[in-house]
Write a protein that holds these residues in place. Structure first.
Motif, PDB file in Angstrom:
ATOM      1  N   TYR A 157       1.345  -0.994   0.413  1.00  0.00           N
ATOM      2  CA  TYR A 157      -0.098  -0.523   0.095  1.00  0.00           C
ATOM      3  C   TYR A 157       0.584   1.279  -0.505  1.00  0.00           C
ATOM      4  N   THR A 202     -13.811   8.316   0.847  1.00  0.00           N
ATOM      5  CA  THR A 202     -14.375   6.803   0.647  1.00  0.00           C
ATOM      6  C   THR A 202     -12.878   6.335  -0.072  1.00  0.00           C
ATOM      7  N   VAL A 203     -12.189   5.374   0.322  1.00  0.00           N
ATOM      8  CA  VAL A 203     -10.764   4.688  -0.909  1.00  0.00           C
ATOM      9  C   VAL A 203     -11.297   3.134  -0.341  1.00  0.00           C
ATOM     10  N   ASN A 204     -10.723   2.150  -1.731  1.00  0.00           N
ATOM     11  CA  ASN A 204     -10.782   0.769  -1.818  1.00  0.00           C
ATOM     12  C   ASN A 204      -8.815   0.162  -0.822  1.00  0.00           C
ATOM     13  N   PHE A 205      -9.420  -0.753   0.096  1.00  0.00           N
ATOM     14  CA  PHE A 205      -8.557  -1.492   0.077  1.00  0.00           C
ATOM     15  C   PHE A 205      -7.924  -2.476  -0.451  1.00  0.00           C
ATOM     16  N   PRO A 206      -7.394  -2.466  -1.343  1.00  0.00           N
ATOM     17  CA  PRO A 206      -7.255  -4.068  -2.171  1.00  0.00           C
ATOM     18  C   PRO A 206      -6.543  -5.548  -1.301  1.00  0.00           C
ATOM     19  N   GLU A 221     -11.845  -7.165   2.931  1.00  0.00           N
ATOM     20  CA  GLU A 221     -12.969  -7.890   2.644  1.00  0.00           C
ATOM     21  C   GLU A 221     -13.848  -6.714   3.008  1.00  0.00           C
ATOM     22  N   GLU A 222     -14.717  -6.780   2.854  1.00  0.00           N
ATOM     23  CA  GLU A 222     -15.928  -5.274   2.062  1.00  0.00           C
ATOM     24  C   GLU A 222     -15.449  -5.212   4.298  1.00  0.00           C
ATOM     25  N   ALA A 232     -12.186  -3.643   5.659  1.00  0.00           N
ATOM     26  CA  ALA A 232     -11.899  -2.305   5.066  1.00  0.00           C
ATOM     27  C   ALA A 232     -12.526  -1.508   5.749  1.00  0.00           C
TER      28      ALA A 232
END
Length: 460
Positions: free
Chosen positions: A195, A208-212, A215-216, A219
């Motif tokens: 990251y 609002t970000v996406n954490f590769p 799971e939902e 995150a």
């Protein structure tokens, strides 16, 4: 592979520069070095003249107890049995004037203030530690983590508003705010897909970000935890320096990632967020050199808490169980060499850029303390300027702490606080993690005994 080679090359170049560019400043005379060695011999029982007879006897009794490995290793079981026999109230009343009084500042702000004012008169500075943490299998949910955040914010308030010392500090356990299970998962994820620090900074800023790789639900928990940490850091900037503790290798990379992101956001002008580096681990030199390079490249200040470490046995057992290389140094001497070598690296980095780097020499090892003091003198670093300070545990190693303070160095004592019930699990864990330190306090015990006998002779 190419990234690894480039990173290793950068670490090597940085190390060479740090070790060479300030050598011309090592100009202290043999006479001044001898005087320093004499003043920091830590052999004088007069360091304990500030203690009452009751405090001397209490310390002697507790240190005698701690000299038996079987008692330290089983102290949690022994205390559990004692509590069940005596009852909660009587058990607490017995611990309050003994073990609790030796290692804990108090229950409420009034008691804590009295302890801190006494410490201040001795030239020591408090570093408050909220006795809250979690281990694997102990996760308790967002409500508890939010309560922990409020306790941390209260610690920031107390540390700042009471003006107990110049440049106050406090300790923080990330596992009090972020589940250990997610730390383990995140460590695995970033080993395969690193990251960027900016991703976490954006999350702390409310984006609002996406954490590769998460799971939902994971995150969502990480996002809540980052915002909790952001609130604490926001409250502390320009007031209290926060020292983030390290834990086990299977979760440290995740915690370091979070800590470095906090540094990037909040350490623009000074080191308000610090990370801990454990020198009993083989990887620590590379990690610290990488942190130095990253702080320079990304334009933030770096605060370093340098420790030897306390999880050696568990790390080795886990490595054997999982069939991977032992992460721990091969010998005690290797750990000492690593500690002293990284201490030298940091001192020379501070000389190059005093405003960017800070270190707390967090150790009870007298030789490392003397090396640090010698480096401060030879490199012309202000010993009370804040770039270099020393740290020991409350109730231990006072012959070192008091002597350093007398010589004008900045010395902090790690100070847990809270009720007996709240602090007991914390104290048990610290005792078992630091049992080699506890078993090696013979010198301090001998000095305490000498001071006790001196008073008896004087009074007779």
């Amino acid at each position: 592979m190419m990234f690894t080679c480039l990173r290793t090359s950068r670490q090597y170049i940085l190390s060479v520069r740090l070790m060479s560019t300030v050598s011309h400043k090592m100009v202290a005379t043999d006479k001044s070095t001898d005087l320093l060695a004499s003043s920091l011999a830590f052999e004088d029982p007069k360091a304990f003249q500030v203690k009452s007879m009751g405090e001397l006897l209490r310390a002697l009794g507790i240190f005698r107890f701690c000299s038996f490995p079987v008692l330290v290793n089983n102290c949690d079981k022994l205390m559990s049995v004692a509590r069940s026999i005596l009852g909660r109230r009587l058990f607490s009343s017995l611990l309050r004037p003994t073990v609790y009084a030796q290692f804990v500042a108090g229950v409420n702000e009034k008691e804590i203030s009295e302890s801190m004012e006494k410490m201040n008169l001795l030239g020591l500075r408090p570093m408050l530690a909220v006795p809250i943490e979690e281990d694997l299998g102990e996760s308790t949910g967002e409500t508890r983590y939010n309560d922990n955040m409020e306790a941390m914010l209260e610690c920031v308030r107390m540390s700042h508003s009471n003006a107990w010392s110049k440049d106050p500090m406090m300790q923080l356990k990330i596992t009090a705010l972020l589940s250990p299970e997610l730390c383990v998962k995140l460590t695995t994820v970033i080993s395969k897909q690193p990251y960027d620090l900016d991703l976490l900074v954006r999350a702390m800023n409310g984006e609002t970000v996406n954490f590769p790789g998460l799971e939902e639900s994971e995150a969502a928990h990480l996002l809540c935890s980052l915002r909790r940490l952001d609130r604490i850091a926001e409250a502390s900037v320009n007031k209290v320096r926060i020292l983030v503790d390290a834990e086990y290798t299977f979760m440290n990379p995740a915690m370091s990632l979070v800590t470095m992101a906090m540094m990037k956001k909040f350490n623009k002008d000074s080191a308000w967020i610090w990370n801990t580096y454990q020198c009993y681990l083989k990887e620590t030199r590379a990690l610290l050199l990488e942190a130095l390079a990253q702080s320079k490249d990304e334009g933030f200040c770096l605060g370093v808490k340098l420790v030897r470490g306390a999880y050696m046995d568990k790390e080795r057992k886990l490595a054997v169980k999982e069939g991977r290389p032992d992460p721990v140094q091969d010998s005690w001497e290797d750990t000492n060499d690593n500690y002293n070598g990284l201490l030298e690296v940091m001192l020379k980095a501070i000389v190059q850029d005093p405003g960017r780097y800070r270190i707390i020499v967090a150790t009870h090892n007298e030789e490392s303390v003397r090396r640090a003091a010698k480096g401060v003198k030879e490199l012309g670093i202000d010993k009370n300027g804040g770039s270099v300070c020393f740290g020991q545990l409350l109730g231990m190693c006072d012959h070192v702490s008091l002597t350093l303070a007398k010589e004008g160095y900045a010395v902090y004592k790690s100070v847990p606080y809270g009720s007996v019930e709240d602090t007991l699990p914390y104290l048990v864990r610290r005792a078992q993690e630091n049992r080699t330190v506890l078993q090696g306090i013979r010198k301090e015990r001998d000095l305490l005994r000498r001071e006790f006998l001196r008073r008896l002779r004087w009074s007779s």
